[in-house]
Design a protein around this motif. Structure first.
Motif, PDB file in Angstrom:
ATOM      1  N   GLU A 223       0.915  -1.345   0.113  1.00 13.89           N
ATOM      2  CA  GLU A 223       0.018  -0.112  -0.346  1.00 13.89           C
ATOM      3  C   GLU A 223       0.651   1.250   0.591  1.00 13.89           C
ATOM      4  O   GLU A 223      -0.014   2.349  -0.745  1.00 13.89           O
ATOM      5  N   ASP A 227      -0.105   2.371  -5.370  1.00  8.68           N
ATOM      6  CA  ASP A 227      -0.632   3.890  -5.713  1.00  8.68           C
ATOM      7  C   ASP A 227       0.053   4.529  -6.973  1.00  8.68           C
ATOM      8  O   ASP A 227       0.055   5.186  -7.802  1.00  8.68           O
ATOM      9  N   SER A 546      -6.039   3.026 -11.789  1.00  7.81           N
ATOM     10  CA  SER A 546      -6.137   3.713 -10.120  1.00  7.81           C
ATOM     11  C   SER A 546      -6.458   3.386  -8.949  1.00  7.81           C
ATOM     12  O   SER A 546      -6.046   1.595  -9.230  1.00  7.81           O
ATOM     13  N   SER A 547      -6.078   3.042  -8.158  1.00  5.40           N
ATOM     14  CA  SER A 547      -6.106   2.414  -6.787  1.00  5.40           C
ATOM     15  C   SER A 547      -7.500   1.590  -6.812  1.00  5.40           C
ATOM     16  O   SER A 547      -7.566   0.657  -6.340  1.00  5.40           O
TER      17      SER A 547
END
Length: 675
Positions: A223, A227, A546-547
């Protein structure tokens, strides 16, 4: 953050799940659409979480206990290759110079077995050595496959579900959780490769220098970097790699194109282990049993269509190596770029594609015939039969499928040539489609009309198949005529000619739609079987990275462990060091080639100065003799390294990481030569 927390609470509340909280939190970064996996008490989204939905958890019974697998969607750049794969355990034991980790099954505070394997290395350097060894073994094992797995993923996405189990690694006083592939290590490795990532990223995390950060430090938790990495891909997603002068930018653009096929895939995560009733309860053995069954079943599932894909790629590679097709033609036939970029517009694009495939699969020249016979391992031309014709047509269908953009063209509906046509090859006039349509539409019969209709029918076959015209009967429910007979019947009528033109137009429209990523087709067209690879899930065709590819809730600074915001110090693997060197040298290779060219030109000029009748004296020659000696030494040293890099290493392919450049074989120069 809320959806991830609900996921963790669901795992802790579910009796089937035997992961600890740390493993669950790591697993929460490995799945998308987490809320669809969680079962509440029926009182709304904010109600009490009671576990995972029954429909997404499957019990897998083995002789060593029952495994519970959570079926979910996984980000394409997630997961890790398996350090403890059963196929390589014996090799690890034999390799006395390899560091051996301490491996044990984790247990809860009450002594119950958990669905986590605890793996302890003495140091991160030892883990790196082990990782590089297993990566080499994976490559060696894949070399025995009759097909190219990476090309399959790039062309059609991942259709087979990979299975992962949680591993807790520890080294240098640090520990972290990783989802390792119980089945699917090579698929995971190649997915990373399509994203531009090294295999080490799955276990050790991403080196910060990949995203212009500090060298020697690594983000362990995905994480912290996924992104940002997705944003970098987005920046180049709409750019043509071939139009970019900067090689680094071109590489990112290629990765952005490749990543779309494997951005989100189906996966199964082992979340629980129940040894009850097993004669020999053992979590590791249960994992090995499922993996072994997967690989025993795999070869039996290798269909003729898979073999056709392999043959098609081999044929394209051979033609490209011989210089018979160019970069664009190769990329179209392997599905790397859309078929609409091949040539012309409209109907001419379809004609160019069909003729290109025919030139490879049904060549009329001796060189092409020798190549296709070698790739398909065919007998002498006089012994070609029906089965060889069908194998050729499967290869043709596979190449067209890849070039059109993932549209499945079933071989049985194609017009399979006769063995006689295989020996002679297939050749038509190659005239523009407009001219063929004009001649084919003539009112009066003629040889020109007959030939035009025959060629037009051949060009229309992929579109007719996709429109299901040749899949059904032609005029009667009891009609069992072959596609060739149906084509001949259609070509004898004016309505048949209109059908051919419509099929060509429809295929052109479909190719355009697939090229722009929308996947949209006109509703009234019966376009047959479109692949549904990666059509479900959080990302639809055409949507940017995208995330949301991964989860809609991270990155969340609150989840980063204290003191690790800047990443953790880490060594780089062999491949990561190579990738870094390539990035560093990007652009310098062109300048080096230009320098070599200028040097050669300079030496040629000097040779002319010192030739017969020139005024260069011995004293003048002595002035730059030492410089020439130094230049000769440098040139010979570079030539030696180039020859070593060009040839294969002397060590086995599986041990490629253990050798140095001096272990490479290369042909020594023959007497009297300067090679």
């Amino acid at each position: 953050m809320e959806s991830r927390e609900r996921f963790v609470q669901a795992g802790l509340a579910d009796e089937r799940c035997t992961l600890d909280e740390g493993a669950l939190r790591r697993l929460a970064t490995e799945a998308v659409q987490l809320d669809r996996l969680v079962q509440g008490d029926g009182k709304g989204k904010d109600g009490v979480v009671v576990g995972f939905r029954n429909s997404v958890v499957e019990a897998v019974a083995t002789e060593h206990g029952t495994l519970y697998e959570l079926r979910a969607r996984q980000p394409g750049m997630a997961g890790a290759i398996n350090q403890l794969n059963i196929r390589f355990s014996f090799d690890v034991l034999k390799a006395g110079n390899l560091p051996r980790p301490v491996v044990r099954s984790m247990r809860s505070g009450q002594g119950k077995p958990m669905a986590v394997v605890d793996v302890a290395f003495d140091s991160e350097a030892a883990l790196l050595r082990h990782l590089e060894f297993v990566e080499g073994r994976l490559q060696a094992a894949e070399a025995a496959r009759p097909y190219d797995l990476r090309a399959d993923l790039e062309a059609a996405g991942q259709t087979e579900r990979a299975v992962y189990h949680m591993v807790r690694y520890s080294a240098d006083g640090e520990y972290w959780y990783v989802p390792a592939a119980t089945a699917g290590s090579n698929r995971t490795r190649h997915r990373h490769d399509l994203f531009g990532l090294a295999p080490a990223v799955g276990i050790l995390g991403l080196g910060q220098d990949v995203l212009d950060g500090e060298a020697g430090r690594r983000w362990r938790d995905p994480e912290a970097w996924r992104d940002v990495y997705a944003a970098r891909l987005n920046a180049y997603a709409e750019q043509d790699p071939d139009s970019l002068d900067d090689p680094v930018a071109a590489e990112w653009a290629r990765w952005a194109v490749q990543a779309r096929q494997v951005r989100a895939v189906d996966a199964a995560f082992v979340i629980g282990f129940d040894p009850a009733g097993a004669d020999h309860p053992d979590f590791g053995a249960a994992l090995a049993a499922t993996n072994l069954r997967t690989h025993l079943r795999g070869p039996l599932d290798f269909s003729q269509d898979n073999q056709a894909l392999s043959h098609g790629r081999s044929l394209v590679d051979a033609a490209y190596a011989a210089g018979d097709i160019g970069d664009k033609e190769r990329d179209v036939l392997t599905g790397a770029i859309p078929g609409v970029e091949l040539a012309g517009v409209g109907r001419e694009t379809v004609a160019a594609l069909v003729r290109l495939v025919d030139r490879l699969v049904y060549p009329a020249d001796e060189v092409g015939q020798a190549r296709i016979r070698k790739v398909l391992v065919e007998p002498a031309p006089s012994r070609l039969g029906k089965k060889h014709a069908e194998a050729r047509e499967r290869t043709r269908a596979a190449l067209l499928t890849a070039a059109i953009g993932g549209v499945d063209l079933p071989m049985p509906a194609m017009a399979v040539p006769t063995p006689k046509e295989l020996r002679a090859g297939i050749s038509f006039s190659g005239r523009p489609v407009a001219d063929l349509v004009e001649d084919a539409s003539a009112a009066d019969p003629s040889e020109a009309r007959t030939l035009a209709r025959k060629e037009l029918a051949h060009l229309a076959v992929p579109g007719l198949v996709q429109g299901r015209v040749l899949l059904g009967s032609y005029g009667s429910t009891v009609d069992r005529r072959t596609p060739r007979t149906k084509l001949d019947a259609a070509a004898a009528t004016e309505s048949g000619v209109r059908l051919f033109v419509e099929a060509i137009d429809m295929l052109d429209e479909l190719m355009v739609d697939r090229a722009d990523g929308s996947g949209a087709v006109r509703e009234e067209a019966e376009l047959g079987r479109l692949r549904t690879v990666n059509a479900q899930g959080p990302v639809l065709d055409g949507e940017k990275a995208s995330s949301a590819w991964f989860t809609t809730t991270f990155p969340d600074p609150a989840t980063v462990p204290a003191g690790t915001e800047g990443g953790l110090p880490s060594q780089a693997s062999v491949q990561e060091r190579w990738d870094s060197a390539v990035r560093t040298l990007a652009g310098k290779r062109g300048r080096a080639q230009e320098g070599v060219r200028l040097l050669a030109k300079h030496v040629e000029m000097m040779a002319e100065i010192t030739g017969p009748g020139r005024s260069l004296s011995d004293d003048e020659r002595e002035e730059f003799k030492d410089e020439l000696e130094d230049l000769i030494d440098r040139a010979e040293g570079v030539a030696l390294l180039l020859r070593k890099l060009k040839e294969k290493p002397a060590v086995a392919s599986g041990d490629r990481a253990s050798g140095t450049v001096d272990d490479f074989r290369f042909p020594l120069p023959q007497a009297g030569t300067t090679d």
